[in-house]
Write a protein that holds these residues in place. Structure first.
Motif, short mmCIF file in Angstrom:
data_model
loop_
_atom_site.label_atom_id
_atom_site.label_comp_id
_atom_site.label_asym_id
_atom_site.label_seq_id
_atom_site.Cartn_x
_atom_site.Cartn_y
_atom_site.Cartn_z
N SER A 146 0.87 -1.19 0.00
CA SER A 146 0.00 0.00 0.00
C SER A 146 0.90 1.23 0.00
O SER A 146 2.11 1.15 0.20
CB SER A 146 -0.91 -0.02 1.23
OG SER A 146 -0.12 0.13 2.39
N ALA A 147 0.30 2.39 -0.18
CA ALA A 147 1.07 3.64 -0.21
C ALA A 147 1.76 3.87 1.13
O ALA A 147 2.91 4.31 1.19
CB ALA A 147 0.15 4.81 -0.56
N GLU A 148 1.07 3.57 2.22
CA GLU A 148 1.63 3.73 3.56
C GLU A 148 2.83 2.81 3.76
O GLU A 148 3.86 3.21 4.31
CB GLU A 148 0.55 3.44 4.60
CG GLU A 148 1.01 3.60 6.04
CD GLU A 148 -0.09 3.24 7.01
OE1 GLU A 148 0.23 2.54 7.98
OE2 GLU A 148 -1.25 3.62 6.79
N GLU A 149 2.71 1.54 3.29
CA GLU A 149 3.80 0.58 3.43
C GLU A 149 5.01 0.97 2.59
O GLU A 149 6.15 0.83 3.04
CB GLU A 149 3.31 -0.82 3.04
CG GLU A 149 2.32 -1.42 4.02
CD GLU A 149 1.67 -2.69 3.50
OE1 GLU A 149 1.27 -3.52 4.33
OE2 GLU A 149 1.57 -2.85 2.26
N GLU A 151 5.88 4.07 1.85
CA GLU A 151 6.52 5.18 2.54
C GLU A 151 7.36 4.69 3.71
O GLU A 151 8.49 5.13 3.93
CB GLU A 151 5.46 6.18 3.04
CG GLU A 151 4.81 6.96 1.95
CD GLU A 151 5.80 7.86 1.24
OE1 GLU A 151 6.70 8.42 1.88
OE2 GLU A 151 5.68 7.98 0.00
N ARG A 152 6.82 3.76 4.46
CA ARG A 152 7.54 3.19 5.61
C ARG A 152 8.79 2.46 5.15
O ARG A 152 9.86 2.60 5.75
CB ARG A 152 6.62 2.26 6.39
CG ARG A 152 7.25 1.75 7.64
CD ARG A 152 6.22 1.07 8.53
NE ARG A 152 6.90 0.58 9.70
CZ ARG A 152 6.77 -0.64 10.19
NH1 ARG A 152 5.90 -1.47 9.65
NH2 ARG A 152 7.42 -1.01 11.26
#
Length: 166
Positions: A146-149, A151-152
């Motif tokens: 996902s986009a959040e993953e 970024e992380r």
């Protein structure tokens, strides 16, 4: 001291593993040419008792009888081929250490190359499968984030690359 022991061990190993030629002195022919032919033929013939030795190397009584028979046939004037044919007619193809190439021995001759080819094909297919799986995992792994993953992951990778962060 160690050198002497090592040399002794190597010498003992060489003596114990050397092939014991079983041809008795009374079997040896007077004519060196006939004896050389007899030795060459004996090296091609299997001892029916030992099965993995030539009659030239075997101490079995049957091997001695075959050696004497080979020499008798040579003295009688038979050619090498005639001696081999005589023994094959009497004992079968099994008496030959190296079987003749014929239609009924085709499986024996073809088994080695076919097994080698099958092994090579299996290795190639396994390597292709492994490389395909590896590329699929790499592309599938990055596509499923996902986009959040993402970024992380980016932050973690940047943090790892900073000098002094260990």
């Amino acid at each position: 001291m160690i050198r002497t022991i090592l040399t002794s061990l190597i010498l003992a190993f060489a003596i114990l593993t050397a092939p014991a030629l079983a041809v008795a002195p009374e079997e040896v022919l007077d004519d060196p040419a006939l004896e050389a032919r007899a030795r060459a033929l004996s090296a091609e013939l299997r001892c029916m008792v030992c099965q993995n030795q030539s009659i030239d190397d075997s101490d079995a009584p049957l091997a001695k009888d075959l050696r004497v028979l080979v020499r008798e046939r040579l003295v009688a004037g038979d050619s090498d081929g005639q001696v081999i044919d005589y023994l094959v007619s009497r004992y079968g193809e099994f008496v030959l250490l190296k079987p003749r190439f014929a239609w009924h021995t085709l499986v024996l001759w073809a088994a080695g190359p076919v097994a080698l080819l099958a092994g090579l094909i299996a290795i190639v297919l396994a390597l292709r499968s492994r490389s395909r799986r590896g590329s699929q995992v790499a592309t599938a792994g990055s596509a499923n984030l996902s986009a959040e993953e993402e970024e992380r992951l980016k932050a973690l990778l940047e943090k790892r690359d900073v000098p002094g962060n260990e």
